[in-house]
Design an enzyme around this catalytic site. Structure first.
Site, PDB file in Angstrom:
ATOM      1  CE  LYS A  84     -13.426  83.717 -90.664  1.00 24.08           C
ATOM      2  NZ  LYS A  84     -12.372  84.691 -90.292  1.00 24.08           N
ATOM      3  CB  SER A 159     -14.329  87.787 -89.959  1.00 23.71           C
ATOM      4  OG  SER A 159     -13.109  87.142 -90.282  1.00 23.71           O
ATOM      5  CB  SER A 183     -10.621  87.994 -88.545  1.00 26.05           C
ATOM      6  OG  SER A 183     -11.068  89.184 -89.142  1.00 26.05           O
TER       7      SER A 183
END
Length: 470
Positions: A84, A159, A183
């Site tokens: 990420k 997210s 997330s």
């Protein structure tokens, strides 16, 4: 790339990756049936196939991937994955999903990224996230959103939305995710995946979260199978085993213990919609069929918790705006932050005098969370109070007061685990009438990830997870 009239997108095909999960791919590598290089090349081809439709990749390193420690006994040796774009890996830029600065290649590898590489995976690049991970949909003030491969008109969650889109679409079987308010679990729920947020401290502490007075952020992965999630945590534990928590080891199937399951259908701050309610109650019935005792439960976290969490959320946005030039890059300009980040910062400015009380109350929630598990072994609830919204519903361009109200009505369950540090897992047991995944949430006491994984195996064996290509 496969696309249907339902706007469903995936890259599954007859190549080295096939339809295998990460555990199966690692076994093929150990047996010499396929090489890590062949898997990386296949994943890169698949990523290119879905890029235009899903826009999940922030940075690609397909020609020079970051290779994990190539011990043949590493549980995930040779498995391709993505990191990420809010964690540093030397040589790759870290953009945090923001247009407020120009990211440069990181000069060092963070502690968690080193732990990820130690599991044996090959990192092919970075996945997109909403600005600084603050939103529950991977959308931006400008530029294309990340799209849900189950229906490209809808959000993949956030997210870790880019990670979830890649895994659900079959590009890679496992991808890094992290969780500061849901997330890992939110995009897993939106994209039909397994997402375990571990106990705070189970993995190497996140560089961003450890600087905060209350560390909300824990790292993990999103996967298509419970055994992949279990294998990741077992492999990660070989690199770092926290002395403060019970060892996890490799969890390989359902447990034999019959558990006390507390059922929570509605949040104290938001009513659950009909289709999500059906998914949670169906899961409760399956757990009862498996011999577990299911009874209604109440969580001691209501509107005061929500108000306090929102101000702390604003505090984080304030810190980002105030320290961006120092901690991120000299090119950082706070005026270029998106509408959600700026709105949260304004909220903190208006109410900053409440901060000492907010911190005191949030820190006290850990004791209240622990008390829940005196009467129950696990809590079953929705991940989200309603089903996956269409893109635009949670755009940072929505007027702030309306957007924050929408987020409160949507993200009504997961933040408790972040504040308290307790583990929680999203499992894809449900679906909407028109075929979108619905996730359910299981929470446990600190250090009890084994219980969550064992229940995940049991439910996966009972129902199986739907596959996007099925």
């Amino acid at each position: 790339m496969a696309r249907t009239a339902e706007q469903r997108v995936h890259a599954f095909g007859d190549d080295a990756l096939g339809e295998h999960d990460a555990v199966a791919l690692a076994r093929l590598v150990r047996n010499g049936e396929v090489s890590p290089e062949e898997l990386a090349e296949a994943a890169a081809r698949r990523a290119r196939q879905v890029e235009d439709a899903l826009a999940p990749v922030a940075f690609a390193s397909y020609q020079a991937p970051k290779v994990g420690r190539h011990r043949r006994d590493a549980l995930l040796h040779g498995v391709p994955t993505f990191l990420k774009d809010n964690v540093d890996l030397r040589g790759m830029p870290t953009g945090h999903g923001s247009a407020a600065f120009h990211p440069r290649p990181a000069r060092y590898t963070s502690g968690f990224a080193a732990q990820l590489l130690a599991t044996g995976v090959t990192v092919l690049g970075k996945t997109r996230l909403p600005e600084f991970g603050l939103n529950a949909s991977t959308e931006f003030g400008t530029g294309e959103p990340v799209r849900n491969p189950w229906r490209t008109t809808h959000s993949p969650g956030a997210s870790s939305g880019g990670a979830a889109a890649l895994v659900a679409a079959g590009v890679v079987p496992i991808a890094h995710a992290n969780d500061g308010g849901g997330s890992i679990r939110i995009p897993a729920a939106c994209c039909g995946l397994v997402g375990l947020k571990p106990t705070r401290g189970r993995l190497v502490l996140n560089d961003q979260g450890r600087r905060l007075p209350i560390d909300l952020v824990t790292d993990g992965v999103v996967t298509r199978s419970v055994r992949d999630t279990a294998a990741f945590f077992a492999a990660a534990e070989q690199h770092h085993r926290p002395s403060s928590l019970p060892p996890l080891g490799l969890v390989e199937g359902p447990g034999s213990r019959r558990l006390r399951v507390g059922l929570v259908v509605d949040s104290p701050v938001a009513s659950t919609d009909a289709e999500t309610r059906v998914a949670v109650e169906w899961t409760a019935a399956r757990l009862a069929d498996l011999g577990h005792h299911v009874e209604p439960a109440t969580l001691p976290f209501g509107e005061q918790f929500q108000r306090d969490f929102t101000l702390y959320w604003g505090f984080i946005a304030f810190l980002i705006a105030a320290t961006g030039k120092l901690l991120l890059d000299r090119s950082f300009q706070s005026r270029r932050l998106d509408g959600l980040t700026l709105g949260l910062r304004r909220t903190f400015h208006r109410e900053f005098l409440r901060t000492p009380g907010v911190l005191r109350r949030l820190q006290a929630t850990e004791h209240a969370y622990a008390s829940v598990f005196e009467a129950h072994d696990v809590i079953l609830s929705p991940v989200l109070a309603h089903t996956t919204p269409p893109l635009g519903h949670l755009s940072p361009n929505v007027p702030f007061e309306e957007l924050i109200e929408r987020l409160h009505r949507y993200v009504a369950f997961t933040p408790v685990n972040n504040v308290t540090g307790g583990p929680g897992i999203s499992l894809p047991t449900g679906q909407t009438a028109d075929g979108l995944p619905i996730g359910v949430h299981l929470s446990a006491a600190h250090g009890q990830e084994r219980l969550l994984l064992e229940l995940g195996y049991a439910l996966e064996g009972e129902a199986g997870w739907r596959r996007i290509q099925g």
